[in-house]
Design an enzyme around this catalytic site. Structure first.
Site, PDB file in Angstrom:
ATOM      1  N   CYS A   6      66.562  44.819  54.424  1.00  0.00           N
ATOM      2  CA  CYS A   6      67.951  44.505  54.048  1.00  0.00           C
ATOM      3  C   CYS A   6      68.774  44.069  55.249  1.00  0.00           C
ATOM      4  O   CYS A   6      69.073  42.889  55.411  1.00  0.00           O
ATOM      5  CB  CYS A   6      68.594  45.711  53.368  1.00  0.00           C
ATOM      6  SG  CYS A   6      67.955  46.048  51.718  1.00  0.00           S
ATOM      7  N   THR A   8      62.873  39.692  48.775  1.00  0.00           N
ATOM      8  CA  THR A   8      63.209  38.360  49.279  1.00  0.00           C
ATOM      9  C   THR A   8      63.299  38.443  50.799  1.00  0.00           C
ATOM     10  O   THR A   8      64.387  38.597  51.355  1.00  0.00           O
ATOM     11  CB  THR A   8      64.543  37.856  48.685  1.00  0.00           C
ATOM     12  OG1 THR A   8      65.513  38.914  48.706  1.00  0.00           O
ATOM     13  CG2 THR A   8      64.364  37.355  47.268  1.00  0.00           C
ATOM     14  N   VAL A  61      63.161  49.478  44.889  1.00  0.00           N
ATOM     15  CA  VAL A  61      64.316  49.202  44.040  1.00  0.00           C
ATOM     16  C   VAL A  61      63.940  49.315  42.566  1.00  0.00           C
ATOM     17  O   VAL A  61      64.599  49.992  41.780  1.00  0.00           O
ATOM     18  CB  VAL A  61      64.887  47.794  44.332  1.00  0.00           C
ATOM     19  CG1 VAL A  61      65.994  47.448  43.347  1.00  0.00           C
ATOM     20  CG2 VAL A  61      65.393  47.718  45.757  1.00  0.00           C
ATOM     21  N   THR A  93      68.148  40.160  46.842  1.00  0.00           N
ATOM     22  CA  THR A  93      69.121  39.549  47.740  1.00  0.00           C
ATOM     23  C   THR A  93      68.834  38.060  47.883  1.00  0.00           C
ATOM     24  O   THR A  93      67.711  37.665  48.203  1.00  0.00           O
ATOM     25  CB  THR A  93      69.053  40.201  49.132  1.00  0.00           C
ATOM     26  OG1 THR A  93      69.362  41.578  49.010  1.00  0.00           O
ATOM     27  CG2 THR A  93      70.031  39.539  50.085  1.00  0.00           C
ATOM     28  N   ARG A 152      58.068  47.860  56.245  1.00  0.00           N
ATOM     29  CA  ARG A 152      58.367  46.430  56.255  1.00  0.00           C
ATOM     30  C   ARG A 152      59.444  46.093  57.279  1.00  0.00           C
ATOM     31  O   ARG A 152      60.488  46.709  57.324  1.00  0.00           O
ATOM     32  CB  ARG A 152      58.809  45.971  54.861  1.00  0.00           C
ATOM     33  CG  ARG A 152      57.691  45.918  53.836  1.00  0.00           C
ATOM     34  CD  ARG A 152      58.234  45.572  52.465  1.00  0.00           C
ATOM     35  NE  ARG A 152      59.133  46.592  51.958  1.00  0.00           N
ATOM     36  CZ  ARG A 152      59.877  46.450  50.865  1.00  0.00           C
ATOM     37  NH1 ARG A 152      59.840  45.319  50.195  1.00  0.00           N
ATOM     38  NH2 ARG A 152      60.653  47.432  50.451  1.00  0.00           N
ATOM     39  N   ASP A 202      54.538  44.986  37.251  1.00  0.00           N
ATOM     40  CA  ASP A 202      54.268  44.587  38.628  1.00  0.00           C
ATOM     41  C   ASP A 202      52.916  43.889  38.657  1.00  0.00           C
ATOM     42  O   ASP A 202      51.974  44.317  37.976  1.00  0.00           O
ATOM     43  CB  ASP A 202      54.258  45.807  39.563  1.00  0.00           C
ATOM     44  CG  ASP A 202      54.427  45.412  41.029  1.00  0.00           C
ATOM     45  OD1 ASP A 202      55.515  45.657  41.579  1.00  0.00           O
ATOM     46  OD2 ASP A 202      53.471  44.853  41.609  1.00  0.00           O
TER      47      ASP A 202
END
Length: 438
Positions: A267, A92, A24, A127, A338, A42
């Site tokens: 997601c 998240t 993202v 999120t 992931r 980062d």
């Protein structure tokens, strides 16, 4: 002061920071850098060095775009003090017990708070459940900075909608939801995002509305796929091909075009739990959403069980059967592993004494070994197999012909598990295969 931030960004007098440079954050930083000065931060110094070399491990924008970008990549949090418009885009995930894991967004808030200067705007893209931005992130920023939210700095929320691996629906072509703690913040955030979002921005009436909109987008998709997965289990017991049923039903104008499959990633397989967790805190126990999650979370096990049944039907020994799994990433043409549900297939096969060979030309091999202990093989080394599980629709696998697949097998009847329904069932069954798909 806040009302002039947009103009100062355009004039090059102030900077934007993007905190978290993954699937993202990287596209976001690169897009903003075409218009204003950007600091890309980062904590992962190794990742920062890769970006500085002009390499895009996410495959989202490409090496050339990273190489030519003016983003100032850094792992030094003190560089954040040079920016006044901050975008937090960290993962998240959920914990093993499916409760929200806010550790990364809390840590990002602490880092930002320690380097926050007066008259800054902090926008969160991660999120979260409705209320997290104002009830958790803002207090951390205040505590770490010693500044007062609403007076010394403002907060906002603009949920990410990037679809990893999708070359059609890109950051710039997806309408961006924006929100702010007040009208002044909202206009500033809307103006800044309008610099890069060709599809335009949608001004949500509050931060909580924007947070809620994000979690229901993926919850809706999750529920629809769960329905398709349940149908596939029902039709499998009836001896009816699910894909054929859906193609027939799809001729009606208002039939929703969803397909059964593995629902992983960071997601769709995660966001519903943020919504149901928040619902429980206000006294409501979800029924539909959690039922969908239970179905989708069990699909890897279901695929593995049908692989074993197919082995038995082929009169082959289950324990130590030679099985190749083609594809490990959570979705096609994407390196991200992931929360991949392909790992559930592999884990369940292990319960039957099967250790499969795993091939994935797209997935991040280092990430797969670090997160799951899975090492990839080259497809040229796949020989004498009893079963081929076509798990992910990477372009390389979609191009495989029957001859390409034939040479992967050994003696005896060939078993092909086509999870995504990529191949022509009748052709393979006519060729003597035991063919199974969702």
């Amino acid at each position: 002061m806040f009302s002039f931030l947009y103009e100062k960004l355009l004039a090059g007098e102030e900077n934007i920071s993007v905190i978290g440079l993954g699937y993202v954050g990287l596209p976001l930083a690169a897009a903003f850098a075409k218009k204003v000065n950007v600091i890309g931060f980062d904590l992962n110094a190794e990742k920062i060095n890769v970006y500085k070399q002009g390499i895009d491990p996410t495959h989202e924008i490409g090496d050339e775009a990273v190489k030519s970008s003016s983003v100032k990549f850094t792992a030094n949090p003190e560089e954040l003090r040079k920016a006044k418009f901050h975008v937090v885009a960290v993962p998240t995930p959920v914990k093993e017990n499916h409760l929200p894991d806010l550790s990364m967004i809390e840590n990002a808030s602490r880092i930002l708070g320690r380097n926050l200067v007066k008259y800054s705007v902090a926008v969160f893209e991660s999120t979260v459940s409705p209320g997290v931005t104002e009830e958790i992130c803002a207090p951390i920023l205040e505590r770490e900075s010693g500044l007062v939210c609403g007076t010394d700095f403002k907060i906002a929320y603009s949920p990410e909608r990037i679809n990893p691996g999708d070359k059609v629906h890109r950051l710039e072509t997806i309408t961006k939801i924006v929100s702010g703690m007040d009208s002044e913040t909202l206009e500033c955030v809307a103006n800044v995002y309008s610099l890069i979002i060709k599809a335009g921005v949608y001004r949500a009436e509050s931060i909580r509305v924007a947070e809620a909109a994000k979690v229901i987008e993926n919850s809706q998709r999750d529920i629809n796929i769960a329905f398709m997965n349940e149908l596939s289990m029902i039709f499998n017991k009836m001896g009816i091909d699910t894909k054929s049923v859906l193609e027939a039903a799809g001729t009606k104008w208002n039939f929703l075009n969803f397909r059964p499959g593995l629902v992983g990633g960071h997601c769709i397989g995660v966001d519903p739990y943020y919504l149901t967790y928040k619902a429980e805190t206000v006294g409501y126990i979800s029924q539909v959403i959690l039922a969908g999650r239970r179905i989708n979370d069990g699909m890897g096990k279901y695929v593995a069980e049908n692989c074993v049944k197919s082995l038995i039907a082929a009169d082959k020994t289950v324990k130590n059967a030679r099985v190749a799994v083609l594809g490990f990433a959570f979705k096609e043409n994407c390196p991200d592993t992931r929360n991949t549900k392909v790992f559930d297939i592999i884990t369940e096969l292990g319960e039957y004494g099967i250790v499969p060979v795993v091939v994935d030309p797209k997935a991040d091999a280092k990430e797969a070994e670090r997160l799951y202990g899975v090492k990839f093989s080259n497809i040229n080394d796949v020989k004498d197999m009893d079963v081929i599980i076509l798990a992910v629709a990477h372009a390389e696998f979609c191009r495989l012909t029957m001859n390409d697949i034939d040479v992967l097998f050994g003696k005896g009847q060939k078993v092909l598990i086509d999870v995504k329904g990529l191949l022509n069932r009748k052709e393979y069954e006519a060729a003597g295969y035991i063919y199974w798909r969702l």
